[in-house]
Scaffold this motif. Structure first.
Motif, PDB file in Angstrom:
ATOM      1  N   GLN A  52       0.847  -1.188   0.000  1.00 55.80           N
ATOM      2  CA  GLN A  52       0.000   0.000   0.000  1.00 55.80           C
ATOM      3  C   GLN A  52       0.885   1.241   0.000  1.00 55.80           C
ATOM      4  O   GLN A  52       1.809   1.341   0.814  1.00 55.80           O
ATOM      5  N   PRO A  53       0.639   2.206  -0.890  1.00 54.71           N
ATOM      6  CA  PRO A  53       1.476   3.414  -0.883  1.00 54.71           C
ATOM      7  C   PRO A  53       1.106   4.302   0.298  1.00 54.71           C
ATOM      8  O   PRO A  53      -0.023   4.297   0.773  1.00 54.71           O
ATOM      9  N   THR A  54       2.082   5.042   0.762  1.00 53.95           N
ATOM     10  CA  THR A  54       1.815   5.984   1.856  1.00 53.95           C
ATOM     11  C   THR A  54       1.520   7.342   1.243  1.00 53.95           C
ATOM     12  O   THR A  54       2.270   7.842   0.406  1.00 53.95           O
ATOM     13  N   LEU A  55       0.421   7.910   1.641  1.00 58.13           N
ATOM     14  CA  LEU A  55      -0.002   9.203   1.125  1.00 58.13           C
ATOM     15  C   LEU A  55       0.415  10.294   2.100  1.00 58.13           C
ATOM     16  O   LEU A  55       0.338  10.115   3.327  1.00 58.13           O
ATOM     17  N   PRO A  56       0.872  11.451   1.613  1.00 54.24           N
ATOM     18  CA  PRO A  56       1.198  12.535   2.548  1.00 54.24           C
ATOM     19  C   PRO A  56      -0.082  13.068   3.180  1.00 54.24           C
ATOM     20  O   PRO A  56      -1.169  12.986   2.596  1.00 54.24           O
TER      21      PRO A  56
END
Length: 165
Positions: A52-56
């Motif tokens: 899962q990508p980390t979103l700012p």
């Protein structure tokens, strides 16, 4: 034109027959039993878990804008220098008047034409002697009649065989 109509008709018939075969195949597949006895299918591979990508993080508050009263006042318009006055244009000179022209002479009256004497009457024509009768026209030969076109197409069959089977 007739050959293109024939070609279009043959393509239409070929596509129609192809659709019949496709329809029969689909019907055959739908009427088959759901599973075949003794045949097992291998299990489907599982889908791997993707990272899962980390979103700012997004700011929760909007940035503050300056209040309308806090803005400095706009500068006043500078005064423009006045233009010097323009001298008035000279007046137009008056045109000299044209001398009056003498009046045109009136149309002269034409002399009257003498009257034309009446035409003499036509003399009577002498009567023509009667002409002999014209010879009669020779009779034309009769044309042969045009054969009629048959309305039915004959059935062409091969000739009978000379030997018996």
């Amino acid at each position: 034109m007739a050959s293109s109509n024939c070609f279009v008709l043959s393509i239409f018939m070929a596509l129609s027959l192809l659709n019949i075969n496709v329809g029969l195949a689909a019907r055959h597949l739908l009427q088959m039993p759901p599973s075949l006895p003794g045949v097992t299918l291998p299990p489907l591979p599982s889908i791997p878990n993707l990272p899962q990508p980390t979103l700012p993080t997004l700011p929760t508050m909007q940035p503050l804008l300056p209040k309308p009263g806090a803005l400095p006042p706009l500068p006043s318009r500078p005064t423009l220098p006045t233009l010097p006055s323009i001298p008035p244009l000279p007046s137009m000179p008056t045109m000299p008047t044209m001398p009056s022209t003498p009046p045109l002479p009136s149309r002269p009256t034409l002399p009257t034409l003498p009257s034309i004497p009446p035409l003499p009457s036509m003399p009577t024509m002498p009567t023509m002697p009667s002409t002999p009768p014209l010879p009669s026209m020779p009779t034309l030969p009769t044309m042969p009649s045009i054969p009629t076109i048959p309305t039915t197409i004959p059935f062409f069959s091969p000739p009978p065989s000379k030997t018996s089977p």
